[in-house]
Scaffold this active site. Structure first.
Site, PDB file in Angstrom:
ATOM      1  N   CYS A   2       0.823  -1.206   0.000  1.00  0.00           N
ATOM      2  CA  CYS A   2       0.000   0.000   0.000  1.00  0.00           C
ATOM      3  C   CYS A   2       0.859   1.259   0.000  1.00  0.00           C
ATOM      4  CB  CYS A   2      -0.889   0.018   1.230  1.00  0.00           C
ATOM      5  SG  CYS A   2      -1.960  -1.424   1.317  1.00  0.00           S
ATOM      6  N   ARG A  27       5.970  -0.724  -5.902  1.00  0.00           N
ATOM      7  CA  ARG A  27       5.734  -1.548  -4.718  1.00  0.00           C
ATOM      8  C   ARG A  27       4.584  -2.538  -4.925  1.00  0.00           C
ATOM      9  NH1 ARG A  27       8.395   0.527  -0.226  1.00  0.00           N
ATOM     10  NH2 ARG A  27       9.540   2.366  -0.815  1.00  0.00           N
ATOM     11  N   TRP A  74      -3.070  -2.999  -1.577  1.00  0.00           N
ATOM     12  CA  TRP A  74      -2.972  -4.446  -1.740  1.00  0.00           C
ATOM     13  C   TRP A  74      -4.029  -5.021  -0.816  1.00  0.00           C
ATOM     14  CZ3 TRP A  74      -1.189  -8.027  -4.741  1.00  0.00           C
ATOM     15  CH2 TRP A  74       0.021  -7.882  -5.419  1.00  0.00           C
ATOM     16  N   ASN A 100      -2.610   2.344   5.933  1.00  0.00           N
ATOM     17  CA  ASN A 100      -1.724   1.189   5.725  1.00  0.00           C
ATOM     18  C   ASN A 100      -1.646   0.411   7.032  1.00  0.00           C
ATOM     19  OD1 ASN A 100      -1.208   2.026   3.175  1.00  0.00           O
ATOM     20  ND2 ASN A 100       0.872   2.757   3.568  1.00  0.00           N
ATOM     21  N   GLY A 101      -1.753  -0.901   6.966  1.00  0.00           N
ATOM     22  CA  GLY A 101      -1.689  -1.720   8.183  1.00  0.00           C
ATOM     23  C   GLY A 101      -2.912  -2.623   8.278  1.00  0.00           C
ATOM     24  N   GLU A 486      20.621 -18.634  10.672  1.00  0.00           N
ATOM     25  CA  GLU A 486      20.448 -17.340  10.020  1.00  0.00           C
ATOM     26  C   GLU A 486      21.055 -16.217  10.870  1.00  0.00           C
ATOM     27  OE1 GLU A 486      19.877 -16.330   7.221  1.00  0.00           O
ATOM     28  OE2 GLU A 486      19.274 -14.245   7.446  1.00  0.00           O
ATOM     29  N   LYS A 490      24.035 -13.776   9.614  1.00  0.00           N
ATOM     30  CA  LYS A 490      23.929 -12.306   9.606  1.00  0.00           C
ATOM     31  C   LYS A 490      25.153 -11.710  10.287  1.00  0.00           C
ATOM     32  CE  LYS A 490      21.682 -11.628   7.202  1.00  0.00           C
ATOM     33  NZ  LYS A 490      20.892 -12.534   6.449  1.00  0.00           N
ATOM     34  N   GLU A 493      28.481 -12.232   8.167  1.00  0.00           N
ATOM     35  CA  GLU A 493      28.661 -11.561   6.876  1.00  0.00           C
ATOM     36  C   GLU A 493      28.841 -10.050   6.999  1.00  0.00           C
ATOM     37  OE1 GLU A 493      23.990 -12.082   5.357  1.00  0.00           O
ATOM     38  OE2 GLU A 493      25.614 -12.277   3.934  1.00  0.00           O
ATOM     39  N   HIS A 509      28.092 -33.505  21.540  1.00  0.00           N
ATOM     40  CA  HIS A 509      28.841 -34.380  20.636  1.00  0.00           C
ATOM     41  C   HIS A 509      30.099 -33.702  20.089  1.00  0.00           C
ATOM     42  CE1 HIS A 509      25.590 -37.206  20.923  1.00  0.00           C
ATOM     43  NE2 HIS A 509      24.733 -36.245  20.607  1.00  0.00           N
ATOM     44  N   LYS A 608      25.289  -8.895  -3.824  1.00  0.00           N
ATOM     45  CA  LYS A 608      23.850  -9.067  -3.533  1.00  0.00           C
ATOM     46  C   LYS A 608      23.281 -10.209  -4.347  1.00  0.00           C
ATOM     47  CE  LYS A 608      19.952  -8.043  -1.611  1.00  0.00           C
ATOM     48  NZ  LYS A 608      19.809  -8.571  -0.249  1.00  0.00           N
TER      49      LYS A 608
HETATM   50  C1  AGP Z   1      22.063 -13.263   2.722  1.00  0.00           C
HETATM   51  O1  AGP Z   1      22.289 -12.375   3.741  1.00  0.00           O
HETATM   52  C2  AGP Z   1      23.189 -13.499   1.843  1.00  0.00           C
HETATM   53  N1  AGP Z   1      23.667 -12.322   1.260  1.00  0.00           N
HETATM   54  C3  AGP Z   1      23.117 -14.706   0.925  1.00  0.00           C
HETATM   55  O2  AGP Z   1      23.247 -15.820   1.725  1.00  0.00           O
HETATM   56  C4  AGP Z   1      21.875 -14.881   0.012  1.00  0.00           C
HETATM   57  O3  AGP Z   1      20.769 -15.203   0.790  1.00  0.00           O
HETATM   58  C5  AGP Z   1      22.147 -15.987  -1.015  1.00  0.00           C
HETATM   59  O4  AGP Z   1      23.220 -15.612  -1.835  1.00  0.00           O
HETATM   60  C6  AGP Z   1      20.949 -16.322  -1.848  1.00  0.00           C
HETATM   61  O5  AGP Z   1      20.545 -15.239  -2.628  1.00  0.00           O
HETATM   62  P1  AGP Z   1      19.135 -15.232  -3.358  1.00  0.00           P
HETATM   63  O6  AGP Z   1      18.085 -15.256  -2.286  1.00  0.00           O
HETATM   64  O7  AGP Z   1      19.139 -13.965  -4.139  1.00  0.00           O
HETATM   65  O8  AGP Z   1      19.057 -16.439  -4.211  1.00  0.00           O
END
Ligand code: AGP
Length: 613
Positions: A2, A27, A74, A100-101, A486, A490, A493, A509, A608
Site C-alpha cells: 500500500c 511496490r 494491496w 496502511n496496516g 540465520e 547475519k 557476513e 557431541h 547481492k
Molecule cells: C544473505 O544475507 C546473503 N547475502 C546470501 O546468503 C543470500 O541469501 C544468497 O546468496 C541467496 O541469494 P538469493 O536469495 O538472491 O538467491
C-alpha cells in the site's frame, strides 16, 4: 504494497496525488483511489486495477481542489474492487481515510459500530476507522481529538491519513507502530504527506518522519506534530540528499537498518491478497493448483542458497507439520550435482531474493529435466527464477538493497506458512476450524514484529557489550534451529565475527569443548515445543563458564534467573515464532557491525546477487 500520498496547498491536488502514487507503483497494488475536497465537499474516485484505470476515471469525471489524499491498495480484507479500494468515507460524507496496516480487532469494532446503527459499504478493516472518527467527532467537534480517540481503539500497527470537510484547512496523519511509515514533506505555502519518500521528492527535500505513536496536523502553511496523547513534539526536519540512493535511505543510517524496520509493512503486504481473514482461508492462485493436483504431490524439495535456504529449513517443518507432505531441503549448489531422486510427483520449490542466483537456477533446471513440478518464491519481479517456474509466489517486500538479507528472509517464512495451510486445505488434512485458527494467528505477526523493533535500544545495549568478541555460538532447536543458522550468518557476513550455529542437542557431541568466557552463546528459547530442551542446553553451557545471550518470551522467569543478557520477544504462536525471533538477531548483527564502523550494506567479498557458480 500500500502507498499513501496527500497534498494541501495552492495547486490542483489531483495530478500531484496521481503522480505521487505513480512513484510508489513499483511496490505493487491491486486498486487505487483518491479523494479531493471540491467546493467544500469530498469527492472520491477509486477503482480496481492499475493507476491508469484511476486516471481514466478522473479524466471522465474530473475533480478539482487544493487538498486531497490518495492510496494504492494491496487487498487484505475483502477482494480488490472499487468498493474496497481506499479512500474510505464515513456515513455523513464528511470524513475520509486512507490507511496502511491491519486493524487486528476490526471484527469486534465493526460489530459494535453495526450495533450502534452504522452501515458498512465495504469488507475492509479500514472502514471501521472512518466510522470511529465520525462517531468521536459528533461528541468532540475536533478532528484531531477524534483521530486520537480512534487510534486508542485500534489494535495493530498503522499509518493513517485523514481529511474532513468539517475542517477543510488540514490533513491529519498518524503513525502507530511500523506498518505504515508517514513522512511529511515541507514546502513554501504547501505541504505533502506520504507513506514513502519517493512520492514527494519531486516537490521537496525537507521532510519530517513521524515516529511511532505520533501524529501531524498538516495545513497549507504549517505542520504541527504531537504524540498521540496530544503532547507537543519538536520534530527534526531532515534535509534529504539529492542523490536518489541516499534519498531512498530516508531516516536510516544504512539500508539494512531501513529494511529491518520495513518488516512490519513487508509482512503485512505478504499477507495482502493471499489471506481472507473473514473466511479463514489462504488463496495462492499463482500456483494453479486444485485438490487433485495437490493430492498427487508426494514430496517437496526446497532448494536455495544462504539465507533463502534457512527460510527453506523452516518451511520443511511447517509443511510437514501442517500439510503432512515429506519435505527435503537441498542446498542448491549441492542439489544441482547430486543426481537427485525426483519425478513428476515431486515439487522442486526454489527460494530466492534475486531470482538470479546461478546455483538456484541450475537446481531448478535439474528438477525440471527430471520432470518435477517447478515452483518458486522470489522477490525480484521478472527474474529468471520467477519466469521459469510453473507457479511463483512473489514476495511482496520491494527492492532489498542491503547485501545482508533481512526482509527477504521473513517474507518467505510467511509464504511457506501460507503454502503449508493452502496445501493442507486442498489435501483435506485440516478441517475448517484448524484452518481458521492457523490463518487467524497470521494477523498478529506484523504487530509482534513491530513490538520487537520497538525494543531496538535493548538490543543495541547488548551489541555494545559483545561487539569485541571474536567468536560466537548460536544454538536453537526444532523450528528455531534454522534461525540460529540465520542469526550466525547475519553476524558473520556484516561484522566479520566468526559465528557458528548448531542444533543445540549436538553440543555434547563436540562443540561444547569450545565453550569458555570468550565464546558467548546466543540461545533461541521462545515458547515452542523445544523450550525445555533448550533450557538444559543453556544450563550445560553456563556450567562450563559460557556467557549466554537468550532470545526469550516476555515474562520467562526461568531464563531471567539463568542470564542477564536477554532479547525479549512478545508471546507468539510457536509455528510463527521464527519470524519473530529473527528480528532481535538481525538487529544484534546490524548494531555490532555498525558500532564497529563497518560497511554494513556492502560487506567485503559479498555480492547481492550471486550470478556465478
Ligand atoms: C544473505 O544475507 C546473503 N547475502 C546470501 O546468503 C543470500 O541469501 C544468497 O546468496 C541467496 O541469494 P538469493 O536469495 O538472491 O538467491
Amino acid at each position: 504494497m500500500c502507498g499513501i500520498v496527500g497534498y494541501i496547498g495552492g495547486r490542483d491536488a489531483t495530478p500531484i496525488i496521481l503522480n505521487g502514487l505513480k512513484r510508489l507503483e513499483y511496490r505493487g497494488y491491486d486498486s487505487a483511489g483518491l479523494a479531493v475536497l471540491e467546493n467544500g465537499h469530498i469527492e472520491i474516485r477509486r477503482d480496481a486495477g492499475k493507476l491508469s484505470q484511476l486516471e481514466a476515471l478522473v479524466n471522465d469525471m474530473p475533480i478539482k481542489g487544493k487538498i486531497g489524499i490518495g492510496h494504492t491498495r494491496w487487498a487484505t480484507h475483502g477482494e480488490p474492487n472499487a468498493r474496497n479500494a481506499h479512500p474510505h468515507i464515513g456515513s455523513t460524507g464528511d470524513f475520509v481515510v486512507v490507511h496502511n496496516g491491519i486493524v487486528e480487532n476490526y471484527l469486534t469494532l465493526r460489530e459494535e459500530l453495526i450495533a450502534e446503527g452504522t452501515k458498512f459499504n465495504s469488507e475492509t478493516d479500514t472502514e471501521t476507522i472512518v466510522h470511529l472518527i465520525e462517531k468521536y467527532y459528533a461528541s468532540s467537534g475536533s478532528l484531531v481529538e477524534s483521530v486520537k480517540k480512534t487510534l486508542a481503539q485500534l489494535k495493530g500497527s498503522h499509518g493513517i491519513v485523514v481529511m474532513s470537510s468539517k475542517e477543510p484547512d488540514k490533513i491529519v496523519a498518524a503513525r502507530v507502530g511500523n506498518a505504515g511509515g508517514v513522512v511529511i514533506g515541507l514546502s513554501e505555502d504547501e505541504n505533502f504527506v506520504a507513506s514513502d519518500l519517493p512520492a514527494i521528492l519531486e516537490h521537496t527535500r525537507r521532510a519530517i518522519f513521524l515516529e511511532s505513536r505520533q501524529m501531524a496536523v498538516v495545513t497549507r502553511g504549517e505542520v504541527a506534530v504531537y504524540d498521540i496523547n496530544g503532547k507537543d513534539i519538536h520534530p527534526q526536519v531532515q534535509n534529504i540528499a539529492w542523490d536518489p540512493v541516499a534519498a531512498e535511505k530516508g531516516e536510516y543510517r544504512h539500508f539494512m537498518q531501513k529494511e529491518i524496520h520495513e518488516q512490519v509493512r513487508s509482512l503485512t503486504d505478504t499477507l495482502a491478497g493471499r489471506v481472507d481473514f473473514d473466511e479463514g482461508s489462504v488463496l495462492l492462485h499463482e500456483l494453479n493448483l486444485d485438490s487433485d493436483k495437490a493430492k498427487r504431490i508426494q514430496k517437496i524439495i526446497i532448494t536455495a542458497c544462504g539465507t533463502a535456504a534457512h527460510a527453506g529449513m523452516v518451511g520443511k517443518l511447517l509443511i510437514e507439520h501442517i500439510a503432512r507432505i515429506p519435505v527435503e531441503v537441498a542446498i542448491a549448489s549441492e542439489f544441482r550435482y547430486a543426481d537427485p531422486l525426483v519425478d513428476k510427483n515431486t515439487v522442486v520449490l526454489a527460494i530466492s531474493q534475486s531470482g538470479e542466483t546461478a546455483d538456484t537456477l541450475a537446481a531448478m533446471e535439474e528438477g525440471r529435466s527430471k520432470g518435477a513440478i517447478l515452483w518458486s518464491i522470489v522477490n525480484a519481479i521478472g527474474s529468471q527464477a520467477m519466469r521459469i517456474a510453473e507457479g511463483c509466489i512473489a514476495m511482496q517486500v520491494g527492492p532489498e538493497i542491503g547485501v545482508a538479507s533481512t526482509k527477504a528472509f521473513t517474507a518467505p517464512l510467511l509464504d511457506l506458512y501460507l503454502l503449508a495451510v493452502y496445501l493442507a486445505d486442498l489435501r483435506g488434512v485440516i478441517d475448517s476450524k484448524q484452518r481458521y485458527s492457523l490463518v487467524n494467528d497470521l494477523m498478529l505477526v506484523p504487530s509482534l514484529v513491530g513490538e520487537c523493533l520497538d525494543r531496538e535500544a535493548a538490543v543495541l545495549d547488548l551489541a555494545k557489550k559483545f561487539r569485541h568478541m571474536r567468536h560466537m555460538l548460536y544454538l536453537g532447536r526444532g523450528i528455531n534451529m534454522p534461525i540460529a543458522y540465520e542469526g550466525a550468518l547475519k553476524l558473520k557476513e556484516i561484522s566479520y565475527i566468526h559465528a557458528e550455529a548448531y542444533p543445540a542437542g549436538e553440543m555434547k557431541h563436540g562443540p561444547i569443548a569450545l565453550i569458555d568466557k570468550s565464546m558467548p552463546v546466543v540461545a533461541l528459547t521462545p515458547n515452542d515445543p523445544w523450550y525445555d530442551k533448550m533450557i538444559s542446553q543453556i544450563e550445560q553451557a553456563m556450567a562450563r563458564g559460557g556467557e549466554v545471550i537468550a532470545v526469550a518470551t516476555d515474562g520467562d522467569k526461568l531464563i531471567r534467573d539463568l542470564t542477564d543478557h536477554i532479547m525479549w520477544i512478545p508471546k507468539t504462536p510457536w509455528l510463527l515464532s521464527p519470524v519473530v525471533t529473527s528480528i532481535p538477531l538481525q538487529l544484534f548483527a546490524y548494531h555490532i557491525a555498525s558500532l564497529l564502523g563497518l560497511d554494513v550494506d556492502q560487506p567485503r567479498n559479498l555480492a547481492k546477487s550471486v550470478t556465478v557458480e
